[in-house]
Design a protein around this motif. Structure first.
Motif, PDB file in Angstrom:
ATOM      1  N   SER A 342       0.854  -1.181   0.000  1.00  0.00           N
ATOM      2  CA  SER A 342       0.000   0.000   0.000  1.00  0.00           C
ATOM      3  C   SER A 342       0.891   1.231   0.000  1.00  0.00           C
ATOM      4  CB  SER A 342      -0.898  -0.010   1.226  1.00  0.00           C
ATOM      5  OG  SER A 342      -0.116  -0.176   2.371  1.00  0.00           O
ATOM      6  N   SER A 343       0.479   2.228  -0.775  1.00  0.00           N
ATOM      7  CA  SER A 343       1.339   3.399  -0.902  1.00  0.00           C
ATOM      8  C   SER A 343       1.370   4.157   0.416  1.00  0.00           C
ATOM      9  CB  SER A 343       0.826   4.296  -2.025  1.00  0.00           C
ATOM     10  OG  SER A 343      -0.523   4.609  -1.789  1.00  0.00           O
ATOM     11  N   SER A 432      -7.726   0.197 -16.464  1.00  0.00           N
ATOM     12  CA  SER A 432      -8.968  -0.342 -17.003  1.00  0.00           C
ATOM     13  C   SER A 432      -8.836  -1.841 -17.262  1.00  0.00           C
ATOM     14  CB  SER A 432      -9.332   0.389 -18.292  1.00  0.00           C
ATOM     15  OG  SER A 432      -8.393   0.088 -19.294  1.00  0.00           O
ATOM     16  N   MET A 433      -7.609  -2.276 -17.593  1.00  0.00           N
ATOM     17  CA  MET A 433      -7.415  -3.710 -17.832  1.00  0.00           C
ATOM     18  C   MET A 433      -7.527  -4.490 -16.539  1.00  0.00           C
ATOM     19  SD  MET A 433      -4.849  -4.501 -20.796  1.00  0.00           S
ATOM     20  CE  MET A 433      -5.087  -3.787 -22.399  1.00  0.00           C
ATOM     21  N   GLU A 435      -9.206  -3.576 -13.913  1.00  0.00           N
ATOM     22  CA  GLU A 435     -10.611  -3.566 -13.499  1.00  0.00           C
ATOM     23  C   GLU A 435     -11.422  -4.551 -14.320  1.00  0.00           C
ATOM     24  OE1 GLU A 435     -11.918   0.443 -13.664  1.00  0.00           O
ATOM     25  OE2 GLU A 435     -11.164   0.896 -11.657  1.00  0.00           O
ATOM     26  N   GLY A 436     -11.123  -4.602 -15.639  1.00  0.00           N
ATOM     27  CA  GLY A 436     -11.833  -5.550 -16.488  1.00  0.00           C
ATOM     28  C   GLY A 436     -11.640  -6.974 -16.005  1.00  0.00           C
ATOM     29  N   SER A 437     -10.431  -7.260 -15.578  1.00  0.00           N
ATOM     30  CA  SER A 437     -10.138  -8.609 -15.102  1.00  0.00           C
ATOM     31  C   SER A 437     -10.843  -8.880 -13.771  1.00  0.00           C
ATOM     32  CB  SER A 437      -8.632  -8.766 -14.951  1.00  0.00           C
ATOM     33  OG  SER A 437      -8.329 -10.006 -14.378  1.00  0.00           O
ATOM     34  N   TYR A 438     -10.787  -7.913 -12.870  1.00  0.00           N
ATOM     35  CA  TYR A 438     -11.481  -8.100 -11.586  1.00  0.00           C
ATOM     36  C   TYR A 438     -12.973  -8.294 -11.822  1.00  0.00           C
ATOM     37  CZ  TYR A 438      -7.258  -6.474  -9.243  1.00  0.00           C
ATOM     38  OH  TYR A 438      -5.980  -6.345  -8.805  1.00  0.00           O
ATOM     39  N   ALA A 442     -11.744 -12.376 -11.556  1.00  0.00           N
ATOM     40  CA  ALA A 442     -10.372 -12.830 -11.354  1.00  0.00           C
ATOM     41  C   ALA A 442      -9.854 -12.300 -10.025  1.00  0.00           C
ATOM     42  CB  ALA A 442      -9.481 -12.346 -12.488  1.00  0.00           C
ATOM     43  N   GLY A 443      -9.013 -13.087  -9.396  1.00  0.00           N
ATOM     44  CA  GLY A 443      -8.366 -12.636  -8.170  1.00  0.00           C
ATOM     45  C   GLY A 443      -7.178 -11.769  -8.508  1.00  0.00           C
ATOM     46  N   GLN A 446      -4.347 -13.799 -10.211  1.00  0.00           N
ATOM     47  CA  GLN A 446      -4.760 -14.176 -11.568  1.00  0.00           C
ATOM     48  C   GLN A 446      -4.661 -12.981 -12.505  1.00  0.00           C
ATOM     49  OE1 GLN A 446      -8.571 -15.747 -10.424  1.00  0.00           O
ATOM     50  NE2 GLN A 446      -8.015 -17.801 -11.132  1.00  0.00           N
ATOM     51  N   THR A 447      -5.085 -11.816 -12.004  1.00  0.00           N
ATOM     52  CA  THR A 447      -5.014 -10.606 -12.819  1.00  0.00           C
ATOM     53  C   THR A 447      -3.562 -10.266 -13.150  1.00  0.00           C
ATOM     54  OG1 THR A 447      -7.010  -9.795 -11.801  1.00  0.00           O
ATOM     55  CG2 THR A 447      -5.626  -8.176 -12.887  1.00  0.00           C
ATOM     56  N   ILE A 451      -2.913 -10.820 -16.998  1.00  0.00           N
ATOM     57  CA  ILE A 451      -3.130  -9.546 -17.682  1.00  0.00           C
ATOM     58  C   ILE A 451      -1.927  -8.623 -17.509  1.00  0.00           C
ATOM     59  CG2 ILE A 451      -4.650  -7.549 -17.900  1.00  0.00           C
ATOM     60  CD1 ILE A 451      -6.078 -10.132 -18.537  1.00  0.00           C
ATOM     61  N   ARG A 455       1.325  -7.941 -20.302  1.00  0.00           N
ATOM     62  CA  ARG A 455       1.276  -6.602 -20.867  1.00  0.00           C
ATOM     63  C   ARG A 455       2.534  -5.816 -20.522  1.00  0.00           C
ATOM     64  NH1 ARG A 455      -2.099  -2.291 -23.024  1.00  0.00           N
ATOM     65  NH2 ARG A 455      -0.376  -0.854 -23.069  1.00  0.00           N
TER      66      ARG A 455
END
Lengths: 563, 291
Positions: A342-343, A432-433, A435-438, A442-443, A446-447, A451, A455
């Motif tokens: 976490s930041s 966005s990628m 989020e698309g996976s979640y 997807a956990g 997995q993401t 993904i 990438r």
């Protein structure tokens, strides 16, 4: 319409001209400044590369041999390698000088001589002037005159002598190579057996004590091996002696420029050529032959002649092993930092620390590698698994510098580069990628695996390329953790278990330092330094081009094509 | 319609309109006007006095609304009114934002979404979502569609093939891509990419399909195709859609909810919302005089 736009255009032109008063507002000077900076940087880099390439490629090209008669009666035969103009301080006149590679070190004590042009009274390019590369003693320049077989002259005159030499030489070289191979491989094999038997005794002593039956049987086995080894060594001695005696029958006699007679065994000659008679294809053949020796053979004469094959091998092996270590390690660290941590102030501090690590002098990593990997980890491994070696040979196995420790040290050195590049690559994956996976259920892992990592792969490869380029050219830390001036055995060879990560190895970058600045014969070594530098740059370029090619293939898969 | 456009200059209408919206802007609770027909439908998703804060800023104020099953429900409202936030709360994508705090609950077919014992991943598998910008994954068209099954560990090629074809047909994309399923999805046009995302979202037979302004990044022709597709999905899937295109809401949805500054203002059948809304504010917004 036309009449309407014409005056407007003129007025706008006037506006532009008026703003010439303020160049800064245009930005024109900034374009020149930035373009100038880039141009200067490019010119310097390209200039450096061209210089190295030109000098590196020219080293093995046969130069003509010139016979120079001096006013004081001396005569020299050599290659003119340099010319310069100097102003004489007393007279104020310009004196031109030339540097002649005279060779024949054992006669004159010099490999090169500066000669004033004014002292020269005659030049010649004798047809039969021959340049000879020898196993020891450096170059020799002279004219072949006699060929001896069993001490008797069988040919006189350059042509006949050289004809004889060319007939005999390949067979002689072949026998010399055989003898070398026996010494290296077959004797090496026997010596390894002896050592194994000795270690077995030491191990039995450590495990069961001196009085134990195991120790006694190990002793007996060792005695057995020793007996057999003595026999085999005897056989090898005989074999090599036969080969060498046969070679010793042939000698070749040269006349130097000042008339001295020099007789040398044919086996001492690596190759010889008459540059003044050679046609262009002939020169090319000599050139390629010398390159082949350079790339595939072992070094001779304190690395200033012969080949650099062990160093090429060491450089490539070390760089690849380093990449194998640093890539997963750096990627995992960056993944945690970017995807999981976490930041907050701690993450920021870690990030700053990693960036700063990239600026630590490399020798510090070398010292750390020696202190930690060699003396702590390596010594620990030795205590656990190689105690017998310590006892019997008083010789550490992993407790000293070696390929593994050097690779690990460089992996540590290049880790920040990989982490920073990977972090940037991960950050550039659009949210966005993720989020698309979640949203597909997807956990997190997995993401990341399906993904984010694919990438980010091209970006990660970029980091790895930078790390490899940096690691392959690093010298300072390697001097502490396993690179040697001369390592007789390769770290990867045909002897079980084939990979010997504990072995010391040679490295091209260290060779540049050693040949260029530690060599007793630095002038003769200088062209070699350029060739080695050229080779190192070429190897790094090849490694990088390979990585860039892989990256390009990956990137093409992920190219976004919008309508 | 003509009467309301003439009311543009009517000072009393403006005053009335300002009353409601000024009240909302001042943070005063305003009751939502929910039409009776909404309650008559079988709900797939029930939102129950849902509040959401980003840090200390409240983005959603006590939203309560049922989403009818196998119908298209559109969320409309000016930018920043919280409609996307509400949509992202349904599949708990807002969990990824660190400072988010919520109260209230939502129920998907009776199962609490915000219960502590709810498995978020299992929950998300029961929903599909399509985003504002097409976000195909960097893999082949085929793998994009079957992604949800892949992460569930489905390896049976027959099952995957069948789901892929059914989903692509469902998203009206099959005929265009059936010969290049192994090609990268990133090579498709924007409209095709968005329909691919819809195919991906319906691959796992979701109980509710969430569409977050699915046409805002598309050209008019691609928009038309996606709208046609939404029409076709009605009756098979329950769709909750965010849009700020009034024509799109009126063309494609069965129910429309008007939101303003994090509050639900009015919610009812689309025909009523667009022709005879209860509130003048709603009328003003859907006819384009405000917002």
């Amino acid at each position: 319409m036309n009449s309407d736009t014409a005056p407007r255009r003129r007025s706008s032109r006037r506006r532009v001209r008026s703003s010439y008063t303020n160049l800064a507002a245009h930005g024109e000077p900034w374009v020149w400044l930035t373009a100038g900076s880039l141009g200067t940087a490019l010119a310097m880099i390209i200039g450096l590369l061209l210089f190295i390439t030109a000098r590196g490629l020219a080293t093995f090209w046969p130069l003509p041999l010139e016979r120079v008669q001096l006013a004081d009666g001396r005569a020299l035969l050599g290659e003119v390698t340099d010319r310069e103009q100097q102003v004489d301080e007393s007279s104020g006149e310009t004196v031109s000088q030339r540097l002649i590679r005279t060779a024949n070190y054992e006669l004159t004590g010099q490999h090169y001589q500066w000669i004033d042009d004014a002292d020269i009274i005659a030049f010649a390019k004798p047809d039969w002037a021959t340049a000879v590369e020898r196993l020891e003693g450096g170059r020799f320049h002279g004219t072949p005159q006699y060929f001896y077989k069993d001490g008797d002259v069988v040919a006189t005159g350059p042509a006949a002598t050289w004809q004889e030499f060319l007939e005999i030489h390949p067979a002689v070289r072949q026998r010399a190579a055989e003898a070398k191979s026996i010494d290296r491989h077959e004797r090496g094999h026997v010596q390894r057996e002896l050592r194994a038997a000795r270690l077995a005794v030491a191990q039995a002593e450590l495990d069961f004590g001196v009085e134990s039956p195991e120790h006694a049987s190990a002793m007996a086995a060792e005695a057995d091996v020793q007996e057999r080894a003595a026999e085999e060594m005897q056989r090898f001695d005989e074999q090599t002696a036969t080969l060498r005696d046969e070679n010793a029958r042939y000698e070749i006699g040269f006349l130097t420029a000042d008339g001295t007679d020099v007789r040398m065994p044919v086996g001492e000659v690596v190759r010889g050529w008459q540059p003044n008679m050679l046609t262009w294809p002939g020169k090319l053949a000599v050139y390629l032959d010398r390159w082949q020796e350079f790339l595939t053979d072992d070094p001779r004469e304190a690395n200033s002649a012969g080949g650099v094959f062990p160093a090429i091998w060491g450089t490539v092996a070390m760089t690849l092993i380093m990449a194998i270590f640093v890539a997963p390690f750096g990627v995992l660290a960056a993944l945690y930092l970017r995807e999981y941590a976490s930041s907050g102030p701690i993450t920021s501090a870690v990030r700053i620390a990693i960036n700063n690590l990239a600026g630590v002098p490399s020798i510090v990593y070398g010292a750390f590698g020696l202190g930690f990997f060699c003396y702590v980890v390596g010594a620990g491994i030795d205590d656990l698994f190689f105690e017998a070696s310590l006892v019997a040979d008083n010789q550490p196995v992993f407790g000293t510098g070696g390929l593994l420790w050097a690779s690990l040290t460089l992996a540590l050195l290049t880790l920040p580069v990989v982490i920073v590049a990977t972090e940037e690559a991960l950050a550039s994956v659009p949210n966005s990628m993720r989020e698309g996976s979640y949203a597909c259920g997807a956990g997190k892992w997995q993401t990341i695996r399906r993904i984010v990592l694919p990438r980010a792969l091209p970006g990660i490869m970029t980091g790895l390329i930078l790390a490899m380029a940096r690691g392959a050219g690093e010298v300072a830390p390697l001097m502490l953790v396993g690179v040697k001036k001369l390592a007789s055995e390769l770290p990867i060879d045909g002897v079980f278990p084939f990979i010997h990560p504990e072995r010391e190895f040679m490295h091209l970058a260290y060779l540049i330092y050693d040949v260029g600045f530690q060599s007793p014969n630095s002038q003769a070594a200088q062209p070699m330094v350029f060739t080695i530098t050229f080779l190192l740059v070429a190897i790094i370029a090849v490694l990088n081009i390979a990585a860039i090619w892989i990256r390009g293939r990956l990137r093409r898969r992920f190219e976004t094509q919008q309508f | 319609m003509t009467s309301s456009s003439s009311a543009k200059t009517d000072p009393t209408t403006t005053a009335f309109q300002e009353d409601r919206l000024v009240a909302v802007a001042a943070g005063i609770d305003v009751p939502s006007e929910v039409h009776e027909q909404v309650a008559e439908e079988q709900p797939v998703l029930e939102i129950d006095s849902f509040n959401l804060w980003y840090g200390s800023k409240q983005a959603l104020h006590g939203i309560s609304m049922p989403i009818p099953e196998r119908q298209v429900t559109a969320l409309v409202g000016p930018s920043g009114c919280g409609k996307s936030t509400l949509l992202r709360s349904v599949n708990r994508l807002n969990d990824l934002v660190q400072s988010v705090k919520i109260t209230g609950d939502m129920r998907l077919n009776g199962d609490s979404i915000y219960d502590r014992r709810t498995d978020v991943i299992e929950l998300r598998k029961r929903m599909g979502m399509v985003f504002q910008k097409p976000n195909p994954f960097p893999m082949s068209i085929y793998e994009n569609v079957v992604y949800a099954l892949r992460i569930d560990g489905e390896r049976n090629r027959g099952v995957l093939d069948e789901v892929c074809e059914r989903s692509l047909r469902g998203a009206a994309l099959w005929d265009e891509v059936k010969d290049r399923l192994a090609d990268s999805a990133l090579g498709l046009s924007g409209g095709q990419q968005q329909r691919l995302c819809i195919a991906r979202a319906i691959a796992a037979e979701p109980e509710v399909l969430l569409l977050d302004e699915p046409c805002s990044a598309l050209d008019p022709i691609a928009t038309g195709k996606v709208e046609d597709l939404i029409q076709e999905l009605r009756g098979t899937y329950s769709v909750l859609m965010v849009t700020h295109n009034m024509q799109q809401a009126s063309r494609t949805s069965d129910y429309t909810a008007f939101m303003y500054l994090g509050r639900l203002i009015e919610y009812g059948p689309t025909t009523e919302i667009f022709t005879k809304p209860i509130l003048r504010e709603t009328e003003a917004y859907v006819t384009g005089r405000f917002g």
